[in-house]
Design an enzyme around this catalytic site. Structure first.
Site, PDB file in Angstrom:
ATOM      1  N   LYS A  60      -3.632  11.565   5.114  1.00 41.97           N
ATOM      2  CA  LYS A  60      -3.052  10.331   5.649  1.00 41.97           C
ATOM      3  C   LYS A  60      -2.869   9.365   4.481  1.00 41.97           C
ATOM      4  CE  LYS A  60      -2.036   7.026   8.647  1.00 41.97           C
ATOM      5  NZ  LYS A  60      -2.948   6.730   9.785  1.00 41.97           N
ATOM      6  N   LEU A  61      -1.752   8.661   4.466  1.00 38.94           N
ATOM      7  CA  LEU A  61      -1.473   7.662   3.443  1.00 38.94           C
ATOM      8  C   LEU A  61      -0.875   6.420   4.077  1.00 38.94           C
ATOM      9  CD1 LEU A  61       0.367   9.593   0.556  1.00 38.94           C
ATOM     10  CD2 LEU A  61      -1.981   8.721   0.526  1.00 38.94           C
ATOM     11  N   THR A 117      -0.156  -0.674   3.558  1.00 42.80           N
ATOM     12  CA  THR A 117       1.141  -1.229   3.931  1.00 42.80           C
ATOM     13  C   THR A 117       0.992  -2.694   4.313  1.00 42.80           C
ATOM     14  OG1 THR A 117       1.862   0.947   4.669  1.00 42.80           O
ATOM     15  CG2 THR A 117       3.120  -0.938   5.470  1.00 42.80           C
ATOM     16  N   ALA A 118      -0.152  -3.064   4.866  1.00 40.17           N
ATOM     17  CA  ALA A 118      -0.409  -4.471   5.197  1.00 40.17           C
ATOM     18  C   ALA A 118      -0.296  -5.348   3.959  1.00 40.17           C
ATOM     19  CB  ALA A 118      -1.786  -4.613   5.832  1.00 40.17           C
ATOM     20  N   HIS A 157      -5.548  -1.930  12.598  1.00 42.39           N
ATOM     21  CA  HIS A 157      -6.333  -1.035  13.458  1.00 42.39           C
ATOM     22  C   HIS A 157      -6.815  -1.753  14.724  1.00 42.39           C
ATOM     23  CE1 HIS A 157      -5.810   1.699  10.248  1.00 42.39           C
ATOM     24  NE2 HIS A 157      -6.835   1.339   9.513  1.00 42.39           N
TER      25      HIS A 157
END
Length: 280
Positions: A60-61, A117-118, A157
């Site tokens: 996951k990235l 990404t945030a 999240h």
């Protein structure tokens, strides 16, 4: 099964990832060429850092991190966290609400990792104002905002569903801003694989992730215990909301729109000079 090699795998403990991979890691998906090692479950920023070192075969990235890794990793068409109404939130304490639309340049803002990404979205949203950022784990940010350690934080999240219970105010939904700017869904995370893996391994891994998602939808009750083992929040409503928000048709297959969204985020990052910065 003719196993070409043992393939290492990493994903986050967040409900969307544990839901996606539950069927796969519990042996519910038939495999012909791939033998997966015991998966490594870590927060996405740790996985981003490991990928910079080429530590995992399939991982996951954050899409932000993918921008640094296009020479060594290939984007898989399945397993992505991408959609509408699912963006990170820039939040502050209710006590500072009157100045929430004021001079953001003076704020110290917590971000959930340098390569998330945030973090990229915040930089694109505040290209001239985002001067002082503090990197911390995603699950520590709300506490830091509530205590006054920072003026604001970008939450991701499960925090998206619980921040109001902590008395926090949303200054900007960065996903809403992205959608208004581009008209595209927001690409948050993806599954990537090392380019030096055999073609059969890449193809079967991609298909296996898709089948694992379908298995999860058909056996949600069987997934719940595995998801709860790793989740920050264990309330069923929060877990269900989390999965419904981040696992969708784009997770089954990115398609043209999903890939266009990823390309646009990376294009904007390059235009902002993000991917010209050497890695530490």
């Amino acid at each position: 099964m003719r196993c070409l090699r043992t393939t290492t795998l990493g994903y986050s403990p967040c409900p969307n990832d544990t839901f996606i991979f539950c069927g796969l890691v519990q042996g519910k998906i038939p495999l012909s060429h791939v033998c997966f090692a015991e998966p490594q479950l870590e927060d996405v920023e740790t996985l981003n850092s490991w990928a910079m070192q080429g530590s995992l075969d399939v991982t996951k990235l954050s899409v932000h991190a993918l921008g640094y890794l296009l020479d060594s990793y290939t984007l898989l068409d399945s397993g992505a966290a991408l959609g509408r109404g699912c963006g990170p939130l820039l939040v502050t304490a209710q006590a500072t609400a009157p100045q929430a639309k004021g001079d953001l340049a003076a704020w110290t803002i917590a971000i959930p990792g340098q390569y998330t990404t945030a973090a990229l979205l915040l930089r694109l949203f505040l290209p001239k104002s985002c001067r002082t950022v503090v990197v911390m784990r995603f699950d520590q940010i709300m506490d830091a905002v509530v205590s006054g350690q920072v003026d604001a934080g970008v939450i991701i999240h499960e925090s998206r569903f619980t921040y109001q219970e902590r008395g926090l105010l949303c200054v900007q939904d960065l996903g809403v801003w992205w959608e208004q700017e581009t008209g595209l869904p927001l690409p948050l995370g993806c599954i990537a694989a090392r380019k030096d893996l055999a073609t059969e391994v890449l193809r079967e891994t991609e298909q296996a992730i898709t089948e694992s998602i379908r298995w999860g939808y058909a056996h949600l009750d069987e997934c719940r215990s595995y998801i709860r083992q790793h989740a920050q929040e264990i309330d069923d409503k929060v877990l269900t909301s989390h999965i419904n928000l981040y696992v969708n048709d784009f997770s089954l297959r990115l398609g043209e729109e999903g890939r266009a969204a990823i390309q646009e985020l990376l294009r904007r990052g390059r235009a902002a000079g993000v991917f010209t910065i050497p890695l530490a």
